[in-house]
Design a protein around this motif. Structure first.
Motif, PDB file in Angstrom:
ATOM      1  N   PHE A  97       0.782  -1.292   0.006  1.00 20.01           N
ATOM      2  CA  PHE A  97      -0.253  -0.131   0.096  1.00 20.01           C
ATOM      3  C   PHE A  97       0.678   1.117   0.158  1.00 20.01           C
ATOM      4  N   SER A  98       0.480   2.180  -0.703  1.00 17.04           N
ATOM      5  CA  SER A  98       0.810   3.589  -0.865  1.00 17.04           C
ATOM      6  C   SER A  98      -0.600   4.676  -0.744  1.00 17.04           C
ATOM      7  N   SER A  99      -0.376   5.240  -1.845  1.00 19.57           N
ATOM      8  CA  SER A  99      -1.710   5.983  -1.896  1.00 19.57           C
ATOM      9  C   SER A  99      -2.947   5.135  -2.218  1.00 19.57           C
ATOM     10  N   SER A 100      -2.645   3.646  -2.529  1.00 15.06           N
ATOM     11  CA  SER A 100      -3.594   2.689  -3.167  1.00 15.06           C
ATOM     12  C   SER A 100      -3.033   1.495  -2.749  1.00 15.06           C
ATOM     13  N   VAL A 101      -3.818   0.475  -3.057  1.00 14.12           N
ATOM     14  CA  VAL A 101      -3.458  -0.781  -2.421  1.00 14.12           C
ATOM     15  C   VAL A 101      -3.205  -1.887  -3.865  1.00 14.12           C
ATOM     16  N   ARG A 102      -2.318  -2.852  -3.569  1.00 17.30           N
ATOM     17  CA  ARG A 102      -2.201  -3.662  -4.700  1.00 17.30           C
ATOM     18  C   ARG A 102      -2.086  -5.032  -4.060  1.00 17.30           C
ATOM     19  N   THR A 103      -2.477  -6.041  -4.744  1.00 17.31           N
ATOM     20  CA  THR A 103      -2.243  -7.348  -4.336  1.00 17.31           C
ATOM     21  C   THR A 103      -0.963  -7.934  -5.111  1.00 17.31           C
ATOM     22  N   LEU A 104       0.107  -8.351  -4.332  1.00 17.10           N
ATOM     23  CA  LEU A 104       1.113  -9.349  -5.134  1.00 17.10           C
ATOM     24  C   LEU A 104       0.920 -10.491  -5.220  1.00 17.10           C
ATOM     25  N   ARG A 105       0.306 -11.248  -4.259  1.00 23.09           N
ATOM     26  CA  ARG A 105       0.223 -12.725  -4.231  1.00 23.09           C
ATOM     27  C   ARG A 105      -1.251 -12.586  -3.257  1.00 23.09           C
ATOM     28  N   SER A 106      -2.378 -13.287  -3.906  1.00 24.43           N
ATOM     29  CA  SER A 106      -3.439 -13.693  -2.988  1.00 24.43           C
ATOM     30  C   SER A 106      -3.210 -14.739  -2.093  1.00 24.43           C
ATOM     31  N   ILE A 107      -3.902 -14.915  -1.108  1.00 23.30           N
ATOM     32  CA  ILE A 107      -3.565 -15.873  -0.164  1.00 23.30           C
ATOM     33  C   ILE A 107      -3.538 -17.240  -0.490  1.00 23.30           C
ATOM     34  N   GLN A 108      -2.491 -17.973  -0.384  1.00 21.92           N
ATOM     35  CA  GLN A 108      -2.379 -19.295  -1.128  1.00 21.92           C
ATOM     36  C   GLN A 108      -1.641 -20.082  -0.291  1.00 21.92           C
ATOM     37  N   PRO A 109      -1.351 -21.522  -0.402  1.00 22.11           N
ATOM     38  CA  PRO A 109      -0.457 -22.322   0.234  1.00 22.11           C
ATOM     39  C   PRO A 109       1.021 -21.736   0.298  1.00 22.11           C
ATOM     40  N   TYR A 110       1.472 -21.901   1.399  1.00 15.69           N
ATOM     41  CA  TYR A 110       2.908 -21.451   1.465  1.00 15.69           C
ATOM     42  C   TYR A 110       3.553 -22.137   0.411  1.00 15.69           C
ATOM     43  N   ASP A 111       4.481 -21.424  -0.307  1.00 11.79           N
ATOM     44  CA  ASP A 111       5.378 -21.760  -1.341  1.00 11.79           C
ATOM     45  C   ASP A 111       6.518 -20.633  -1.529  1.00 11.79           C
ATOM     46  N   ARG A 112       7.776 -21.110  -0.972  1.00 11.65           N
ATOM     47  CA  ARG A 112       8.831 -20.224  -0.774  1.00 11.65           C
ATOM     48  C   ARG A 112       9.274 -19.573  -1.989  1.00 11.65           C
ATOM     49  N   LYS A 113       9.280 -20.253  -2.935  1.00  9.98           N
ATOM     50  CA  LYS A 113       9.952 -19.920  -4.302  1.00  9.98           C
ATOM     51  C   LYS A 113       8.906 -18.580  -4.811  1.00  9.98           C
ATOM     52  N   ALA A 114       7.453 -19.103  -4.576  1.00  9.25           N
ATOM     53  CA  ALA A 114       6.461 -18.285  -5.229  1.00  9.25           C
ATOM     54  C   ALA A 114       6.338 -16.823  -4.316  1.00  9.25           C
ATOM     55  N   ILE A 115       6.499 -16.940  -2.974  1.00  6.57           N
ATOM     56  CA  ILE A 115       6.608 -15.938  -2.152  1.00  6.57           C
ATOM     57  C   ILE A 115       7.977 -15.094  -2.230  1.00  6.57           C
ATOM     58  N   ARG A 116       9.047 -15.458  -2.584  1.00  4.07           N
ATOM     59  CA  ARG A 116      10.144 -14.658  -2.818  1.00  4.07           C
ATOM     60  C   ARG A 116      10.051 -14.024  -4.460  1.00  4.07           C
ATOM     61  N   ALA A 117       9.306 -14.793  -5.215  1.00  2.00           N
ATOM     62  CA  ALA A 117       9.190 -14.017  -6.679  1.00  2.00           C
ATOM     63  C   ALA A 117       8.278 -12.866  -6.347  1.00  2.00           C
ATOM     64  N   ALA A 118       7.141 -13.021  -5.631  1.00  2.00           N
ATOM     65  CA  ALA A 118       6.201 -11.965  -5.066  1.00  2.00           C
ATOM     66  C   ALA A 118       6.875 -10.769  -4.648  1.00  2.00           C
ATOM     67  N   LEU A 119       7.992 -11.190  -3.449  1.00  2.00           N
ATOM     68  CA  LEU A 119       8.679  -9.984  -2.955  1.00  2.00           C
ATOM     69  C   LEU A 119       9.445  -9.338  -3.742  1.00  2.00           C
ATOM     70  N   ALA A 120      10.002 -10.037  -4.926  1.00  2.00           N
ATOM     71  CA  ALA A 120      10.804  -9.130  -5.895  1.00  2.00           C
ATOM     72  C   ALA A 120      10.262  -8.071  -6.677  1.00  2.00           C
ATOM     73  N   THR A 121       8.740  -8.216  -6.705  1.00  2.00           N
ATOM     74  CA  THR A 121       7.871  -7.347  -7.375  1.00  2.00           C
ATOM     75  C   THR A 121       7.467  -6.266  -6.518  1.00  2.00           C
ATOM     76  N   LEU A 122       7.814  -6.021  -5.476  1.00  2.00           N
ATOM     77  CA  LEU A 122       7.468  -5.073  -4.591  1.00  2.00           C
ATOM     78  C   LEU A 122       7.618  -3.656  -5.460  1.00  2.00           C
ATOM     79  N   PRO A 123       6.830  -2.653  -5.623  1.00  2.00           N
ATOM     80  CA  PRO A 123       6.921  -1.576  -6.159  1.00  2.00           C
ATOM     81  C   PRO A 123       8.015  -0.576  -5.482  1.00  2.00           C
ATOM     82  N   GLN A 124       8.541   0.330  -6.270  1.00  2.00           N
ATOM     83  CA  GLN A 124       9.326   1.342  -5.648  1.00  2.00           C
ATOM     84  C   GLN A 124       8.462   2.280  -4.659  1.00  2.00           C
TER      85      GLN A 124
END
Length: 241
Positions: A97-124
């Motif tokens: 969240f900044s001025s608005s909200v974004r979903t990087l990964r909706s709630i899903q079973p834990y997957d380390r690789k997918a979580i790290r990939a989603a974190l890598a897309t954090l906006p500036q």
């Protein structure tokens, strides 16, 4: 966001800025959208407002980079938990969240690789701070996760400047979930007193002034509270106001 579309085709539109929340019934309690069972769902809400560009105290790097590393370290603890309790599902969602909200990964079973990939897309970092809107946006996903235990974990470094006030949203969530949704904040380089209202709704806030303290705070909440509750492996009894 090709990765998002491939992993979650039905929810790709949630990765864009969300519209203002619609009016809701002021009295109805939340209802699960699917059958629920044992497990825990955690919606992690990450501040990417403009102030996260600032250097972290005691560190030459921006607060956004320090927070990213701390979140990765926190989530790595899930691997050990899953190895010990493979029959207790842990489901994770990532939102910014900044001025608005974004979903990087909706709630899903834990997957380390997918979580790290989603974190890598954090906006500036950039823009304002819509804490309350982020809480309101992520909350319904907890009721689509199919598990009894539900948590919101918010990492922020500032005041709410856009959208709904977080104290109002927290009270609404507490009331309509009958205490079933636990809300935790980590106040990074800001006063935790801003979020003292969490004590009134069964939640908690921990302050963190440095990167090391941020890791410690996240570990204390994630391992010390969220994962530590799992051995009870039962549905949370509603907490009456």
């Amino acid at each position: 966001m090709a990765w998002m579309s491939a992993c979650d085709p039905g929810r790709a539109d949630r990765s864009v800025d969300t519209p203002p929340p619609r009016a809701v019934d002021s009295t109805a309690t939340y209802q699960a959208e699917v059958e629920e069972g044992l497990g825990a769902a955690v919606a992690i809400l990450i501040d990417t407002s403009g102030s996260m560009r600032d250097k972290a105290p005691g560190d030459a790097r921006p607060k956004s980079v320090v927070a990213h590393e701390a979140l990765e370290a926190m989530l790595d603890a899930t691997d050990a938990f899953v190895a010990k309790r493979p029959n207790f599902p842990i489901k994770i969602g990532l939102y910014t969240f900044s001025s608005s909200v974004r979903t990087l990964r909706s709630i899903q079973p834990y997957d380390r690789k997918a979580i790290r990939a989603a974190l890598a897309t954090l906006p500036q970092p950039g823009g304002g701070t819509a804490i309350g809107d982020a809480m309101r946006e992520a909350r319904p996903d907890l009721y689509r996760a199919g598990v009894f235990r539900k948590y919101l974990l918010v990492v922020t470094d500032g005041d709410n400047t856009n959208g709904l006030p977080p104290d109002e949203v927290a009270r609404e969530i507490f009331r309509k979930s009958e205490g079933a949704v636990q809300v935790y904040f980590v106040a990074f380089d800001t006063s935790p007193q801003k979020f003292a209202f969490l004590k009134e709704v069964g939640g908690d806030v921990i302050g963190a002034g440095t990167g090391a303290e941020l890791r410690q705070a996240l570990d204390g909440i994630y391992q010390g509270k969220i994962l530590a509750e799992a051995p009870g492996a039962g549905e949370r009894e509603p907490v009456k106001p």
